[in-house]
Design a protein around this motif. Structure first.
Motif, PDB file in Angstrom:
ATOM      1  N   ASP A  12       6.065  49.742  17.444  1.00 62.88           N
ATOM      2  CA  ASP A  12       7.235  50.324  16.769  1.00 62.88           C
ATOM      3  C   ASP A  12       8.446  50.433  17.684  1.00 62.88           C
ATOM      4  O   ASP A  12       9.586  50.206  17.265  1.00 62.88           O
ATOM      5  CB  ASP A  12       6.891  51.712  16.210  1.00 62.88           C
ATOM      6  N   LEU A  16      12.045  49.090  16.213  1.00 64.90           N
ATOM      7  CA  LEU A  16      12.636  50.155  15.404  1.00 64.90           C
ATOM      8  C   LEU A  16      13.232  51.244  16.293  1.00 64.90           C
ATOM      9  O   LEU A  16      12.791  51.437  17.428  1.00 64.90           O
ATOM     10  CB  LEU A  16      11.576  50.765  14.480  1.00 64.90           C
ATOM     11  N   ASN A  19      11.623  57.523  16.911  1.00 62.39           N
ATOM     12  CA  ASN A  19      11.143  58.437  15.863  1.00 62.39           C
ATOM     13  C   ASN A  19      10.935  57.746  14.507  1.00 62.39           C
ATOM     14  O   ASN A  19      10.743  58.420  13.498  1.00 62.39           O
ATOM     15  CB  ASN A  19      12.092  59.634  15.671  1.00 62.39           C
ATOM     16  N   LEU A  20      10.961  56.418  14.475  1.00 61.52           N
ATOM     17  CA  LEU A  20      10.678  55.691  13.239  1.00 61.52           C
ATOM     18  C   LEU A  20       9.498  54.754  13.474  1.00 61.52           C
ATOM     19  O   LEU A  20       9.328  54.201  14.568  1.00 61.52           O
ATOM     20  CB  LEU A  20      11.890  54.890  12.779  1.00 61.52           C
ATOM     21  N   THR A  21       8.681  54.569  12.438  1.00 60.32           N
ATOM     22  CA  THR A  21       7.527  53.670  12.524  1.00 60.32           C
ATOM     23  C   THR A  21       7.539  52.726  11.337  1.00 60.32           C
ATOM     24  O   THR A  21       8.328  52.885  10.396  1.00 60.32           O
ATOM     25  CB  THR A  21       6.207  54.472  12.521  1.00 60.32           C
ATOM     26  N   TRP A  22       6.637  51.739  11.381  1.00 57.47           N
ATOM     27  CA  TRP A  22       6.570  50.783  10.275  1.00 57.47           C
ATOM     28  C   TRP A  22       6.176  51.459   8.968  1.00 57.47           C
ATOM     29  O   TRP A  22       6.530  50.975   7.884  1.00 57.47           O
ATOM     30  CB  TRP A  22       5.573  49.666  10.609  1.00 57.47           C
ATOM     31  N   ASP A  24       7.384  54.039   7.811  1.00 54.76           N
ATOM     32  CA  ASP A  24       8.602  54.509   7.144  1.00 54.76           C
ATOM     33  C   ASP A  24       9.230  53.436   6.275  1.00 54.76           C
ATOM     34  O   ASP A  24      10.090  53.740   5.436  1.00 54.76           O
ATOM     35  CB  ASP A  24       9.627  54.969   8.191  1.00 54.76           C
ATOM     36  N   LEU A  25       8.811  52.174   6.480  1.00 56.56           N
ATOM     37  CA  LEU A  25       9.375  51.068   5.711  1.00 56.56           C
ATOM     38  C   LEU A  25       8.383  50.517   4.697  1.00 56.56           C
ATOM     39  O   LEU A  25       8.519  49.380   4.249  1.00 56.56           O
ATOM     40  CB  LEU A  25       9.825  49.953   6.662  1.00 56.56           C
ATOM     41  N   TYR A  33      10.998  47.487   0.425  1.00 52.53           N
ATOM     42  CA  TYR A  33      11.528  47.135   1.734  1.00 52.53           C
ATOM     43  C   TYR A  33      11.072  45.733   2.134  1.00 52.53           C
ATOM     44  O   TYR A  33      10.039  45.243   1.673  1.00 52.53           O
ATOM     45  CB  TYR A  33      11.087  48.157   2.788  1.00 52.53           C
ATOM     46  N   TYR A 170      20.300  53.473   7.824  1.00 52.26           N
ATOM     47  CA  TYR A 170      19.385  52.519   8.449  1.00 52.26           C
ATOM     48  C   TYR A 170      18.273  53.264   9.208  1.00 52.26           C
ATOM     49  O   TYR A 170      18.515  54.301   9.818  1.00 52.26           O
ATOM     50  CB  TYR A 170      20.144  51.617   9.436  1.00 52.26           C
ATOM     51  N   VAL A 172      16.128  52.903   6.617  1.00 57.87           N
ATOM     52  CA  VAL A 172      15.571  53.178   5.287  1.00 57.87           C
ATOM     53  C   VAL A 172      16.580  52.718   4.236  1.00 57.87           C
ATOM     54  O   VAL A 172      17.290  53.519   3.625  1.00 57.87           O
ATOM     55  CB  VAL A 172      15.232  54.677   5.127  1.00 57.87           C
ATOM     56  N   TYR A 296      21.695  55.897  16.365  1.00 57.41           N
ATOM     57  CA  TYR A 296      20.483  55.957  17.162  1.00 57.41           C
ATOM     58  C   TYR A 296      20.744  55.338  18.535  1.00 57.41           C
ATOM     59  O   TYR A 296      21.662  54.518  18.699  1.00 57.41           O
ATOM     60  CB  TYR A 296      19.335  55.236  16.464  1.00 57.41           C
TER      61      TYR A 296
END
Length: 379
Positions: A12, A16, A19-22, A24-25, A33, A170, A172, A296
């Motif tokens: 991740d 990405l 604090n975001l992972t796959w 989340d998509l 997505y 972004y 999401v 970010y």
């Protein structure tokens, strides 16, 4: 080991923001997505493009060439000669003077005959005018349709007018069906160009073309599975905005419509320079380099994407140089030709004979020496 490499590749933190992972998509609550697995369909679609291209060139481009009176230049064939052919195939197509002298002794030909043989042999290997016209017709058709479709996909979107909207929310950002098909068709087309590049007309910028196709495929694929779709659609539409003009200029050039070719080329040059040397670096790259940092901190995917953007920009500068050179020829009254193409070498057999006649007998007329007081005309 393969599983370990796979896990590292899809880590991740590579692709990405923090604090975001796959997860989340993943599709949920009616939101869809982009997924890396979607890209598998582009390979069979690329081969379908090759089939469609063959049919188009056979049943559309070839008759069109006839209507536009695309005429082939008469090329004299090189006389079969095993010694010269072996050297041509295994050593070089452009022998040096020392090689010419050696080949002259081995083949029993004069040095001038050896030079003439290699000149004609190189011309035999050059693509025909019809092949060039068919290829340009195919690319013109695709780029024009792709540009119209691309504008239809993005012209009503808020990020078309405000580039900060590209990163709003972004990563999401839900994918639209129109974006899906725009991406799949563009990526499939570039795969087909890469697959056919060895058999297509080979130009002087062959290596740059390969780099461009590979960089484009990587950029499109990367922007898809990391959900850079909004930026990706803008970039693809920007590139398609001038390409169809170049291909149409080539078509008219091959058909002998020089004035039309030159006028279209000037329009193409203006649009190319504005889109590739102004809008791309100062709007699009500014959007991908500066604006994401408001949302970010930078990560590997951010650096990778912008590195590939920089590669494209370097290619833009290289092609802009060639375009400006051609534009200068147009301004000075010379015919505009594709700087990347090899031109047929003039077969100087008659010119050489006439030149020899001039030296020996004086001026020539219609291929024969003109009578003078010191020599008589001979058959």
């Amino acid at each position: 080991m393969f599983q370990t490499l796979y896990n590292y590749f899809w880590w991740d933190r590579l692709w990405l923001p923090v604090n975001l992972t796959w997860s989340d998509l993943e599709d949920h609550n009616g939101r869809v997505y982009a997924k890396a697995s979607d890209l598998y369909v582009t390979i069979p679609l690329a081969f379908l493009f090759l089939v469609v291209r063959h049919l188009f060139e056979t049943f559309v481009a070839t008759p069109l060439a006839g209507l536009l009176n695309v005429k082939e230049k008469i090329r004299l064939k090189a006389t079969p000669n095993p010694v010269l052919e072996k050297f041509y195939a295994s050593s070089t197509k452009h022998p040096k003077q020392a090689d010419i002298e050696t080949l002259s002794k081995k083949s029993g030909c004069s040095a001038r005959q050896v030079e003439r043989w290699f000149r004609r042999r190189r011309n035999q290997d050059r693509p025909s005018l019809l092949k060039k016209f068919r290829e340009a017709s195919w690319r013109f058709t695709f780029y024009l349709i792709a540009f119209i479709a691309g504008m239809a996909v993005i012209v009503d979107k808020p990020w078309f007018y405000d580039l900060r909207e590209v990163w709003s929310g972004y990563p999401v950002q839900s994918m639209l069906p129109s974006q899906y098909w725009y991406y799949m068709i563009e990526l499939s087309f570039y795969w087909s160009l890469l697959f056919s590049i060895a058999s297509d007309v080979k130009r002087k910028d062959f290596k740059e073309q390969v780099i461009h196709h590979v960089a484009t495929i990587i950029l499109i694929s990367f922007s898809w599975f990391t959900n850079y779709i909004r930026a990706g659609t803008l970039i693809m539409a920007l590139h398609d905005s001038s390409d169809y003009l170049l291909e149409s200029a080539k078509m008219f050039n091959y058909a002998g419509w020089k004035n039309t070719c030159n006028n279209i080329f000037i329009v193409f040059a203006i649009i190319f320079i504005i889109t590739r040397l102004v809008i791309f670096p100062f709007w699009i790259m500014h959007c991908t380099v500066i604006y994401p940092l408001d949302s970010y901190p930078p990560f590997f995917g951010y650096y990778f994407f912008n590195f590939m953007m920089a590669v494209l920009q370097c290619l833009h500068a290289f092609w802009a140089y060639l375009i400006i050179r051609m534009a200068q020829k147009f301004i000075t009254g010379k015919v505009v030709e594709d700087e990347r193409s090899d031109r047929d070498e003039t077969d100087n057999t008659e010119e050489e004979e006439e030149s020899a006649a001039v030296t020996k007998n004086g001026p020539v007329s219609n291929g024969h020496p003109v009578l003078n007081n010191n020599h008589r005309k001979t058959d």
